[in-house]
Design a protein around this motif. Structure first.
Motif, PDB file in Angstrom:
ATOM      1  N   CYS A 230      22.129  91.765  39.289  1.00 53.17           N
ATOM      2  CA  CYS A 230      23.597  91.833  39.289  1.00 53.17           C
ATOM      3  C   CYS A 230      24.204  90.473  39.600  1.00 53.17           C
ATOM      4  O   CYS A 230      25.270  90.115  39.086  1.00 53.17           O
ATOM      5  CB  CYS A 230      24.087  92.854  40.304  1.00 53.17           C
ATOM      6  SG  CYS A 230      23.506  94.519  39.931  1.00 53.17           S
ATOM      7  N   ARG A 231      23.523  89.719  40.443  1.00 53.62           N
ATOM      8  CA  ARG A 231      24.007  88.366  40.751  1.00 53.62           C
ATOM      9  C   ARG A 231      23.941  87.489  39.513  1.00 53.62           C
ATOM     10  O   ARG A 231      24.777  86.601  39.319  1.00 53.62           O
ATOM     11  CB  ARG A 231      23.165  87.747  41.861  1.00 53.62           C
ATOM     12  CG  ARG A 231      23.079  88.602  43.136  1.00 53.62           C
ATOM     13  CD  ARG A 231      22.239  87.897  44.176  1.00 53.62           C
ATOM     14  NE  ARG A 231      22.076  88.716  45.381  1.00 53.62           N
ATOM     15  CZ  ARG A 231      21.913  88.229  46.598  1.00 53.62           C
ATOM     16  NH1 ARG A 231      21.865  86.920  46.771  1.00 53.62           N
ATOM     17  NH2 ARG A 231      21.778  89.030  47.633  1.00 53.62           N
ATOM     18  N   VAL A 232      22.917  87.726  38.715  1.00 57.17           N
ATOM     19  CA  VAL A 232      22.751  86.900  37.510  1.00 57.17           C
ATOM     20  C   VAL A 232      23.867  87.200  36.506  1.00 57.17           C
ATOM     21  O   VAL A 232      24.402  86.292  35.866  1.00 57.17           O
ATOM     22  CB  VAL A 232      21.354  87.114  36.896  1.00 57.17           C
ATOM     23  CG1 VAL A 232      21.232  86.392  35.559  1.00 57.17           C
ATOM     24  CG2 VAL A 232      20.280  86.626  37.868  1.00 57.17           C
ATOM     25  N   VAL A 233      24.238  88.466  36.376  1.00 55.86           N
ATOM     26  CA  VAL A 233      25.354  88.815  35.487  1.00 55.86           C
ATOM     27  C   VAL A 233      26.615  88.057  35.913  1.00 55.86           C
ATOM     28  O   VAL A 233      27.262  87.365  35.119  1.00 55.86           O
ATOM     29  CB  VAL A 233      25.635  90.335  35.513  1.00 55.86           C
ATOM     30  CG1 VAL A 233      26.907  90.671  34.745  1.00 55.86           C
ATOM     31  CG2 VAL A 233      24.444  91.110  34.945  1.00 55.86           C
ATOM     32  N   ALA A 234      26.942  88.186  37.193  1.00 57.28           N
ATOM     33  CA  ALA A 234      28.161  87.554  37.693  1.00 57.28           C
ATOM     34  C   ALA A 234      28.027  86.031  37.671  1.00 57.28           C
ATOM     35  O   ALA A 234      28.988  85.314  37.366  1.00 57.28           O
ATOM     36  CB  ALA A 234      28.453  88.036  39.107  1.00 57.28           C
ATOM     37  N   GLY A 235      26.827  85.558  37.982  1.00 50.78           N
ATOM     38  CA  GLY A 235      26.593  84.117  37.990  1.00 50.78           C
ATOM     39  C   GLY A 235      26.743  83.512  36.605  1.00 50.78           C
ATOM     40  O   GLY A 235      27.246  82.392  36.453  1.00 50.78           O
ATOM     41  N   ALA A 236      26.333  84.242  35.595  1.00 50.99           N
ATOM     42  CA  ALA A 236      26.474  83.748  34.225  1.00 50.99           C
ATOM     43  C   ALA A 236      27.955  83.621  33.859  1.00 50.99           C
ATOM     44  O   ALA A 236      28.381  82.638  33.228  1.00 50.99           O
ATOM     45  CB  ALA A 236      25.753  84.685  33.254  1.00 50.99           C
ATOM     46  N   ILE A 237      28.740  84.599  34.257  1.00 50.03           N
ATOM     47  CA  ILE A 237      30.184  84.530  34.007  1.00 50.03           C
ATOM     48  C   ILE A 237      30.795  83.378  34.799  1.00 50.03           C
ATOM     49  O   ILE A 237      31.619  82.615  34.280  1.00 50.03           O
ATOM     50  CB  ILE A 237      30.854  85.880  34.353  1.00 50.03           C
ATOM     51  CG1 ILE A 237      30.367  86.961  33.362  1.00 50.03           C
ATOM     52  CG2 ILE A 237      32.375  85.767  34.340  1.00 50.03           C
ATOM     53  CD1 ILE A 237      30.851  88.363  33.667  1.00 50.03           C
ATOM     54  N   ALA A 238      30.361  83.235  36.036  1.00 52.05           N
ATOM     55  CA  ALA A 238      30.857  82.125  36.865  1.00 52.05           C
ATOM     56  C   ALA A 238      30.546  80.787  36.212  1.00 52.05           C
ATOM     57  O   ALA A 238      31.390  79.880  36.181  1.00 52.05           O
ATOM     58  CB  ALA A 238      30.237  82.196  38.262  1.00 52.05           C
ATOM     59  N   GLN A 239      29.348  80.665  35.672  1.00 53.60           N
ATOM     60  CA  GLN A 239      28.985  79.407  35.008  1.00 53.60           C
ATOM     61  C   GLN A 239      29.862  79.148  33.795  1.00 53.60           C
ATOM     62  O   GLN A 239      30.247  78.006  33.518  1.00 53.60           O
ATOM     63  CB  GLN A 239      27.516  79.434  34.586  1.00 53.60           C
ATOM     64  CG  GLN A 239      26.569  79.207  35.755  1.00 53.60           C
ATOM     65  CD  GLN A 239      25.111  79.136  35.327  1.00 53.60           C
ATOM     66  OE1 GLN A 239      24.668  78.136  34.772  1.00 53.60           O
ATOM     67  NE2 GLN A 239      24.379  80.208  35.569  1.00 53.60           N
ATOM     68  N   GLN A 240      30.185  80.206  33.060  1.00 60.83           N
ATOM     69  CA  GLN A 240      31.032  80.028  31.875  1.00 60.83           C
ATOM     70  C   GLN A 240      32.430  79.564  32.288  1.00 60.83           C
ATOM     71  O   GLN A 240      33.055  78.744  31.613  1.00 60.83           O
ATOM     72  CB  GLN A 240      31.080  81.317  31.054  1.00 60.83           C
ATOM     73  CG  GLN A 240      29.710  81.661  30.452  1.00 60.83           C
ATOM     74  CD  GLN A 240      29.720  82.919  29.584  1.00 60.83           C
ATOM     75  OE1 GLN A 240      30.764  83.342  29.098  1.00 60.83           O
ATOM     76  NE2 GLN A 240      28.549  83.502  29.378  1.00 60.83           N
ATOM     77  N   LEU A 241      32.892  80.068  33.415  1.00 58.82           N
ATOM     78  CA  LEU A 241      34.204  79.639  33.904  1.00 58.82           C
ATOM     79  C   LEU A 241      34.140  78.191  34.383  1.00 58.82           C
ATOM     80  O   LEU A 241      35.049  77.390  34.123  1.00 58.82           O
ATOM     81  CB  LEU A 241      34.656  80.578  35.017  1.00 58.82           C
ATOM     82  CG  LEU A 241      36.153  80.641  35.312  1.00 58.82           C
ATOM     83  CD1 LEU A 241      36.487  81.977  35.982  1.00 58.82           C
ATOM     84  CD2 LEU A 241      36.644  79.524  36.177  1.00 58.82           C
ATOM     85  N   LEU A 242      33.059  77.849  35.080  1.00 57.77           N
ATOM     86  CA  LEU A 242      32.925  76.485  35.600  1.00 57.77           C
ATOM     87  C   LEU A 242      32.866  75.454  34.476  1.00 57.77           C
ATOM     88  O   LEU A 242      33.395  74.341  34.609  1.00 57.77           O
ATOM     89  CB  LEU A 242      31.674  76.379  36.479  1.00 57.77           C
ATOM     90  CG  LEU A 242      31.767  77.038  37.856  1.00 57.77           C
ATOM     91  CD1 LEU A 242      30.397  77.065  38.513  1.00 57.77           C
ATOM     92  CD2 LEU A 242      32.778  76.312  38.751  1.00 57.77           C
TER      93      LEU A 242
END
Lengths: 357, 357, 357, 357
Positions: free
Chosen positions: A132-144
């Motif tokens: 679940c962290r990876v899902v959110a982390g991937a979105i976070a990376q796209q925003l960054l």
């Protein structure tokens, strides 16, 4: 009570390894972000079991399904709910874990804390939760990436094989060219050999992952308690099996270093420094240089050897690992480390924006 | 925005090194605790400048004044407000810092973040702020003692002098018998000599503090993000100059260890384990064994040697430390480390109580 | 544990009415705001006791002293600590309150909750605490003015005297032209007469304050739980003696109104509506129209008449109010209502900014 | 960013009315609670559309599926994830809403805030979201019952039909004996008639719900900002269409009441008072008497009559409600009000426990 990460970009997760599903809610993701769903799944695939000969041979597709917060491919600013079904949930017999507390697992502590636990496959304490962290982390990376920040991690130590190179001596585009995820091909081979050897012995081994963030401008971080490196540290330490964290200082020992050697001289008004022992952070606030840190993982607790432990009545019993487990977690943990770095940075970014007039 | 620590037992601090005062508010302290004010002041005295030949010779009495939340010597459950006046505030000329950013200080980052800063003596980024943590930490320790938990820290490394002994080989009642706060008298002498030598050279040196908590029962800690060691790690990393954190594993290297060697076998139903590489925590929850960790401090950034840096216009200028600074912070930081451990534990204790029916 | 207000612009307060001081910390105030200190003190003066013949005759100067977070007259982004000394603290004999619980006061509930209380003058439950809200609220208003938002409140009901006029029929510049703070001079006189009559009878009376915010652009507010009006409602209800809250709907009864009558038709793309029954908020988000609400205060609990109550042993005892109390709180509460509106809006403003990419 | 409710027992929700599903995560629910799943579904059924002739005729089964946090029928202390599928999601044509902002709906404000919105059926602003609150609220009620607290709500006003009876004059076991959920059979009939009449006219009408909690002991609530009634008020105001909140004071007008009439005299050491104008709360802390409040709902914004509004380009357009909508929401909102009361109380209960030594 501790299942939420972040103050503004907030991830809350749920799920046990052998329940119906794991999943999460991301609240506070900026609106209007066009999501790259393939990339999210790709990050999940880098974490999933069964991906190579040096990871556990369990098979699980780890497919994420988004339920809300996205409209016509874009985030809407409302909470993003998602689930990942547990395909492997039924079947197996976990009754042997019901009354036995495995050494260096969380069986005993969950039982002590809650008086009840879902003992199947570790339940909530399983590292499966990190998907679940990876899902959110991937979105976070796209925003960054929208603001010029890139996050990258790689394996720098496996057992006795230590890379000892600084991130700027490495070609990080090569991280995924081998199954251990070390950008140095030769060292990668030695790491792989070490893991295979350890597995043959029925044993497990620790390792280290280095994480790097480039493009972070000066000004992110919230002293005095929420210093940027303190938040990154907490994020990393919350990953299963992590026991150590160090930021900056490259290959240098922190406690025996001298001020005259490790002070970073500023060279221009952008904040660039001649050296970067500080790891891109001063006083808890980013200074515009590369942010980097090292994360140390203990060996996996499940080994294929006999160990003594106790059952719920306090009787000493002998236990031996069953099933398909990793001999070393770091190859699969690279994407988790990237995710926690990205989640911390995106939250820090949004917090920093919040207090401008 | 990051000036509050804790979820239930919450410390919020304010203050710059050269403003009128520093201080804080403790919200959520349990009612009915009879405070030992002498002990609070004693802890402050262990942190204050000018206490021995190996610390800065600045003189400040660091006297805490309580303004609320205490009635007839007992806490009332309402917020405890307190202030520590800055006696040294006026006088000195800090104008040389107005337009210059010292190497490895937070001058540049505060300016970049806020566009304005109180440059006198580091302002908010000064370690003077930690005195407030000591006030709250002392109260936290008094509360923990009521439930059988004791916190203790000591210096384990100064530069090249490394103690390499486990906490259970040491007599921790001797920590304050020498000015460096290392419980081994012989090693303490070598540490003191090292600090004096470094100071003579106008340089500074790093060090390490080990912290220990005994009596924590199994069950404290809030996975998955607020794991006990993640909270302790964040607490320690939020202390000025801390760059590294490790919990458990004693003198053993984490990443090269093997599961067969470092798994902790349970020996009875209280949760006691044969070894304690886990550092008293499994899956983010205390397991009833001693909790311990190591905290690595970088050398103080202010050195008595010339260094290059830039001014606000980007010109390269030469700077040299003035005034009275520590050559090594660890002797004074012992009580800060204890305070952050205590603040984390008391908050975790109260959180754990909260979710019982 | 509930002494902090706000998520980004955060006010934490401390202090009892008869302790050494009350005070607070504002964390998260934007940097670079040039403060108007006279205005802050003026707002405090509108709340302080003894300001007119219809308020309590107690005398207290309520002078605020700032301790941090401000440099050369501007906010620095670091926490703003402040104290207001209790001048009246010593002297008086409060022992009669030690063992007696006054009717409709918080004496009993504080004792029940904490097992201990500072009984002098109500301790923490005294409305004296709201002075800290006024300090922070004044700063919040100064920040809001920078973005075009103005907050204003006035007395609309005192006992049987009800103004029954909408805010846009009134000249709000006249609020402070009379001691009851009602902008309609004629009604103000009747309100003053009502309060004087009530006081002569040794009784107390309730009242209502209307608050208005102009200039709030469309888009502020965080559904689904932190809807703008829910946050404003909580803010108002947290003020001593407030029992009711209504937003929008002007003089119209909410529950007997019809959709066809109270729906607000949009008239242009700025969000302007023909009518404003919605009170400037739709779905918990500001819509660009005036935000307004009504706040109902119960009568002061302390009356100059004999009442039955119990002492700590459960014995029925007779009690009669002593000292100098307000017969109606609304004239002094106008500035508190403004402060809570401003604190809510500034926090909402900063939260809204936070989640833009 | 505002999609979480509570500090310890925390509900986070996600979902739009026409996405794949709505759902939520409950973090902090005490472990070991044996859940009554039938009761949870029953509460959902009281909220669901299509349940009687006076509610919307839309059909949706609103079946909740639990994904985690429950083992062998009991809560485990880990997060409880759940989803409710949107069965009605596909089909209908919502394109007419794409570019038009309905009067007194949140279409315009969501667009203004986020720059994008899921316009189908109101998206996130739809009251469909409250189904998740009912799931969590049902669990909260089951936990509260373990400590002797019972929550009950009922309709007290529909348009011009006002009940004007105090809760202790009513037999609350009769709430569900009629479709409008008013415990007085005769008044209920008049309410039903009123709703049917209003619907025939293509109009909508407001109403009021009274909520009651019995068995709350003295001591719950966290002054000064998180006073119990302030938290309840926020909870109620966060429900769609709520515009007003009042606690205590029964049928009495707050602002015109006198201290001598509404002060509640204590009669014994349990905290029992002769009258209960205070609504069971003093100084923000429960006093052991019944807690009650009134919640005022505006009329539903969708009416079956023509109204003017604007489209996204600012053109005036005419709009008329389509589909199957409630003419009055209060009958279906009773269970939502109960849920928000229960969620607030259970969180307050756990917070109060947290700060005991």
């Amino acid at each position: 009570m501790g299942n939420t990460f972040g103050k503004i970009f907030r991830l809350t997760t749920f799920g046990e390894s052998h329940g119906k599903a794991i999943g999460g809610i991301i609240d506070g993701c900026s609106a209007g972000l066009e999501l790259d769903f393939e990339n999210i799944q790709k990050q999940l695939d880098r974490r999933k079991p069964g991906q190579s000969k040096i990871t556990t041979q369990r098979k699980e597709s780890d497919t994420v399904e988004f339920l809300s917060g996205i409209f016509e491919g874009k985030t809407t600013g409302t909470p993003i709910g998602f689930v990942i079904k547990n395909e492997d949930q039924k079947s197996k017999d976990y009754s042997y874990l019901k009354d036995t507390f495995r050494p260096s697992h969380a069986d005993f502590t969950y039982q002590a804390k809650y008086g009840i636990r879902d003992y199947r496959g570790g339940g909530r304490s399983s590292a499966r939760e990190t998907a679940c962290r990876v899902v959110a982390g991937a979105i976070a990376q796209q925003l960054l990436i929208m603001v010029g920040v890139h996050v990258k991690a790689y394996v720098s130590v496996v057992g006795s094989v230590k890379m000892n190179k600084c991130h700027n001596e490495l070609d990080l585009s090569k991280v995924d060219t081998n199954i251990v995820r070390c950008p140095d091909a030769e060292i990668a081979e030695r790491m792989i050999a070490e893991i295979e050897q350890i597995r043959k012995e029925g044993d497990t081994i620790g390792g280290e992952i280095t994480a790097l963030a480039t493009g972070v401008p000066a000004g992110w971080g919230e002293p005095v308690f929420d210093k940027l490196h303190a938040e990154i540290g907490k994020a990393m330490l919350s990953i299963n099996a992590v026991h150590g964290f160090k930021y900056g200082f490259g290959g240098v020992d922190i406690s025996s270093s001298r001020g005259s050697k490790v002070n970073d001289s500023l060279v221009d008004e952008s904040g660039k420094t001649k050296t970067n022992y500080s790891g891109g952070i001063q006083g808890g606030i980013s200074n515009g240089n590369n942010i980097y840190c090292e994360v140390a993982f203990k060996p996996v607790a499940t080994i294929m050897q006999k160990q003594d432990t106790i059952d719920k009545d306090g009787n000493i019993v002998e236990i031996k690992g069953k099933g398909r487990h990793d001999a070393c977690v770091v190859p699969r943990a690279v994407t988790i480390v990237e995710s926690m770095m990205a989640l911390t940075l995106v939250d820090t970014y949004l917090r920093n924006k919040a207090h401008k007039i």
